[in-house]
Write a protein that holds these residues in place. Structure first.
Motif, short mmCIF file in Angstrom:
data_model
loop_
_atom_site.label_atom_id
_atom_site.label_comp_id
_atom_site.label_asym_id
_atom_site.label_seq_id
_atom_site.Cartn_x
_atom_site.Cartn_y
_atom_site.Cartn_z
N ALA A 107 -0.06 5.43 8.75
CA ALA A 107 0.94 4.66 7.87
C ALA A 107 2.32 5.51 8.09
O ALA A 107 3.02 4.88 7.40
CB ALA A 107 0.52 4.64 6.34
N GLY A 108 2.35 6.47 8.75
CA GLY A 108 3.57 7.43 8.89
C GLY A 108 3.46 8.60 8.29
O GLY A 108 3.03 8.85 6.99
N LEU A 109 4.12 9.53 8.80
CA LEU A 109 4.15 11.04 8.16
C LEU A 109 5.07 11.07 7.00
O LEU A 109 5.01 11.85 6.21
CB LEU A 109 4.19 12.05 9.25
N GLY A 110 6.02 10.19 7.00
CA GLY A 110 7.24 10.43 6.04
C GLY A 110 6.82 10.15 4.67
O GLY A 110 7.09 10.98 3.87
N VAL A 111 6.14 9.26 4.39
CA VAL A 111 5.49 8.93 3.34
C VAL A 111 4.45 9.86 2.76
O VAL A 111 4.70 10.59 1.53
CB VAL A 111 4.71 7.39 3.04
N GLY B 295 14.92 -6.13 0.02
CA GLY B 295 15.26 -4.63 0.14
C GLY B 295 14.22 -4.01 -1.05
O GLY B 295 13.31 -4.53 -1.40
N THR B 296 14.45 -2.70 -0.67
CA THR B 296 13.34 -1.68 -1.61
C THR B 296 14.30 -0.81 -2.19
O THR B 296 15.56 -0.19 -2.14
CB THR B 296 12.52 -1.05 -0.95
N ARG B 297 14.11 -0.46 -3.54
CA ARG B 297 14.74 0.50 -4.50
C ARG B 297 13.78 1.67 -4.93
O ARG B 297 12.58 1.28 -5.79
CB ARG B 297 15.15 -0.33 -5.61
N ILE B 298 13.84 2.81 -4.43
CA ILE B 298 13.04 4.15 -4.73
C ILE B 298 13.50 4.83 -5.82
O ILE B 298 14.70 5.33 -5.48
CB ILE B 298 12.38 4.63 -3.82
N THR B 299 13.01 5.10 -6.95
CA THR B 299 13.64 5.86 -7.96
C THR B 299 12.84 7.05 -8.35
O THR B 299 11.48 7.13 -8.28
CB THR B 299 13.94 5.30 -9.34
N LEU B 300 13.50 8.53 -8.22
CA LEU B 300 12.87 9.71 -8.43
C LEU B 300 13.16 10.33 -9.71
O LEU B 300 14.68 10.52 -9.85
CB LEU B 300 12.98 10.66 -7.18
N GLU B 301 12.31 10.97 -10.38
CA GLU B 301 12.70 11.73 -11.74
C GLU B 301 12.00 13.11 -11.35
O GLU B 301 10.77 13.30 -11.52
CB GLU B 301 12.32 11.26 -12.94
N LEU B 302 12.84 14.20 -11.07
CA LEU B 302 12.55 15.37 -10.86
C LEU B 302 12.70 16.42 -11.77
O LEU B 302 14.16 16.73 -12.06
CB LEU B 302 12.94 15.92 -9.37
N PRO C 12 0.90 -1.34 -0.01
CA PRO C 12 -0.02 -0.02 0.00
C PRO C 12 0.71 1.25 -0.08
O PRO C 12 0.54 2.36 -0.56
CB PRO C 12 -0.68 -0.25 1.44
N LEU C 13 2.07 1.23 0.79
CA LEU C 13 2.79 2.49 0.83
C LEU C 13 3.43 2.72 -0.46
O LEU C 13 3.76 3.82 -1.04
CB LEU C 13 3.83 2.37 1.77
N ALA C 14 3.77 1.51 -1.17
CA ALA C 14 4.74 1.50 -2.44
C ALA C 14 3.42 2.23 -3.51
O ALA C 14 3.94 2.92 -4.50
CB ALA C 14 5.09 0.19 -3.26
N ALA C 15 2.39 1.61 -3.54
CA ALA C 15 1.13 2.17 -4.54
C ALA C 15 1.11 3.80 -4.25
O ALA C 15 0.79 4.52 -5.06
CB ALA C 15 -0.05 1.49 -4.32
N ARG D 65 1.35 6.42 -7.20
CA ARG D 65 0.33 7.08 -7.31
C ARG D 65 0.23 8.37 -7.23
O ARG D 65 -0.73 9.33 -7.57
CB ARG D 65 -1.19 6.30 -7.20
N GLY D 66 0.95 8.79 -6.54
CA GLY D 66 1.12 10.22 -5.83
C GLY D 66 -0.25 10.47 -4.79
O GLY D 66 -0.67 11.53 -4.78
N GLU D 67 -0.63 9.44 -3.97
CA GLU D 67 -1.74 9.54 -3.29
C GLU D 67 -1.42 9.31 -1.71
O GLU D 67 -0.34 8.66 -1.43
CB GLU D 67 -2.86 8.69 -3.62
N ALA D 68 -1.92 10.09 -1.01
CA ALA D 68 -1.47 10.28 0.53
C ALA D 68 -2.12 8.84 1.06
O ALA D 68 -3.05 8.20 0.65
CB ALA D 68 -2.54 11.40 1.17
N PRO D 69 -1.09 8.24 1.81
CA PRO D 69 -1.29 6.96 2.68
C PRO D 69 -2.37 6.87 3.48
O PRO D 69 -2.98 8.13 3.97
CB PRO D 69 -0.03 6.59 3.28
N ALA D 70 -3.06 5.89 3.79
CA ALA D 70 -3.95 5.71 4.88
C ALA D 70 -3.50 6.26 6.38
O ALA D 70 -2.39 6.24 6.59
CB ALA D 70 -4.42 4.21 4.94
N PRO D 71 -4.23 6.87 7.11
CA PRO D 71 -3.90 7.20 8.50
C PRO D 71 -3.32 6.16 9.12
O PRO D 71 -3.53 4.94 9.05
CB PRO D 71 -5.12 7.79 9.00
#
Length: 488
Positions: free
Chosen positions: A440-444, A467-474, A425-428, A432-438
């Motif tokens: 789930a943590g403020l960081g995400v 592990g996890t790999r998070i890629t950002l393109e800004l 759910p956090l990865a999704a 998708r750029g959607e706020a996580p469920a209450p």
């Protein structure tokens, strides 16, 4: 098409007033219309009666003219016409004529004191007829002089007898009658219109009451109608007003509920804002505390002291940036400095104490050599939150890597860890750029909000236990690297 001032004035009136005016107009137009119809019918009857009277008069005149006409006695004909003028009791004749077959006057008689009157042109066009002349108040009537005794002389229909009768009194009386009827009907129509307005106003009273209460609607919702104002004997209007009261009560309850929910939402927003602010300030504050610890241990070394003071200054400026962004309702400052290699070093220094305490190796692999046109404070906040989560998710002895590479039109960033893997759910939410469920943590939630503001894209590769790999393109704000910042 532009409207006239009268039309604009009517449209500005309330609906109830316009309806009353419409009733008045209909009643008055109906009264005037019936008056005209009645007058036309009356005038037609009077004109038929005048025509019959004129024919009767011609009958008598023809009877007086026949003997001298048969005898071809011109003086006798004149005497008969003069005698007809002298002998009158009802109708007053003005002019009498006897015409030949060509329309020429054979004999005539005119009442003394009256000017000569020309014959109407209609006499030459029709052998018999009549005409009312409203200019002088007279009546013309004519017909052929016919009798069986004239057949022998072949003069049947050859002669025409014409009479001009005085109808001045009739014309004047007709005008007076017309005005009397008009005035009477206007008065009667006005009275009926006033009665109609009174009846309409009485019928519209509940609607006026309802309209006034609707116009007084305030923030608390529609104002109910007092029970004493509801007509007790008017069932339909009473039901209408009570239905409005039920609707007004429901609306006021809904407004009160919305106000309570808005107050609760404000409190929740303030709570989330406070928690977010504390979360965002905590990371730079930890770096500042680390710099203080460095000063205590190595304060006698000029290089260490300068580096620690510089680090403390950047950390405090980062805290100030978080506060400014919060006060500006999460809108980025137009003068925010660009993202440069020093931001990556600050991120590494800020998180080094947490990484050491967790036994995690924090590795920076960067090809960034100059500033790029991105909001430096926001990119730092994104990296701090992602790296902090990665450190917390990693076991002792694991490795957390931050990679940075400027490309043609965007900045490529990657955060990789060797933890248990980011939950689905956090990865999704990140992708998708959607706020996580209450809960789930403020960081995400902070990362999602900042990446949306930076118009960036996020890709997540999470493998359970690997592990996890998070890629950002800004994307760059100006399409390319920024000018290097001035040296501090």
């Amino acid at each position: 098409m532009p409207r006239s001032p009268m039309t604009r004035w009517i449209h500005r009136l309330p609906m109830t007033a316009r309806l009353s005016l419409a009733v008045v107009a209909v009643i008055l137009v109906t009264a005037l219309g019936t008056t005209q119809i009645a007058m036309q019918g009356l005038l037609r009857q009077v004109e038929r009666q005048i025509e019959r009277t004129g024919q009767i008069y011609l009958d008598g005149l023809a009877a007086a003219l026949l003997p001298p006409v048969i005898a071809n006695d011109a003086p006798g004909i004149q005497r008969a016409l003069d005698e007809a003028l002298r002998m009158h009791q009802g109708l007053v004749d003005r002019h009498l004529f006897l015409l030949d077959t060509d329309g020429r006057i054979l004999a005539r008689a005119d009442r003394v004191g009256l000017p000569e009157a020309p014959l109407p042109k209609a006499i030459a066009e029709d052998t018999r007829g009549d005409k009312i002349d409203t200019n002088d108040g007279s009546y013309w009537v004519w017909r052929p002089l016919s009798d069986d005794r004239l057949l022998a002389g072949e003069r049947a229909g050859a002669l025409t007898v014409v009479a001009n009768l005085d109808l001045a009194d009739y014309v004047a009386e007709r005008q007076r009658l017309w005005w009397r009827v008009v005035v009477f009907n206007l008065g009667l129509g006005t009275v009926c219109a006033l009665l109609g307005v009174l009846v309409m106003r009485r019928l519209q009273r509940p609607l006026d009451l309802l309209t006034r209460h609707l116009q007084r609607t305030g923030e608390a919702g529609p104002e109910p109608v007092a029970e004493t104002l509801i007509p007790p004997h008017d069932g339909e209007n009473a039901r209408l007003l009570r239905a409005y009261n039920r609707m007004a009560g429901a609306a006021r309850e809904r407004e009160a509920l919305i106000a309570r929910l808005a107050e609760q939402e404000r409190e929740a927003v303030l709570g989330r804002l406070s928690a977010t602010l504390a979360h965002e300030v905590r990371n730079p504050l930890a770096g500042v505390l680390t710099a203080v610890d460095t000063l205590r241990r190595f304060g006698d070394r000029p290089a260490a002291r300068a580096e620690a003071l510089d680090f403390m200054e950047r950390g405090l400026r980062a805290i100030g940036g978080v506060v400014d962004a919060t006060l500006a309702t999460h809108r980025p400052s137009a003068k925010e400095p660009a993202f440069d290699p020093r931001d990556l070093q600050d991120v590494q220094r800020l998180l080094a104490p947490q990484a050491r305490r967790a036994g995690v190796a924090l590795v920076l692999e960067s090809r960034l050599s100059e500033a790029v046109p991105l909001a430096g404070g926001e990119v730092r906040q994104v990296l701090l939150n992602l790296l902090l989560n990665a450190i917390q998710a990693s076991a002792q002895g694991a490795r957390v890597t931050l990679r940075c590479e400027p490309r043609e039109d965007h900045l490529w960033l990657e955060v990789a860890d060797e933890g248990a893997g980011l939950p689905g759910p956090l990865a999704a939410s990140l992708e998708r750029g959607e706020a996580p469920a209450p809960g789930a943590g403020l960081g995400v939630a902070v990362v999602v909000r900042l990446v949306q503001r930076l118009r960036g894209r996020v890709a997540v590769q999470a493998h359970s236990g690997r592990g996890t790999r998070i890629t950002l393109e800004l994307p760059f704000d100006g399409g390319g690297p920024a000018d290097p910042p001035p040296a501090p």
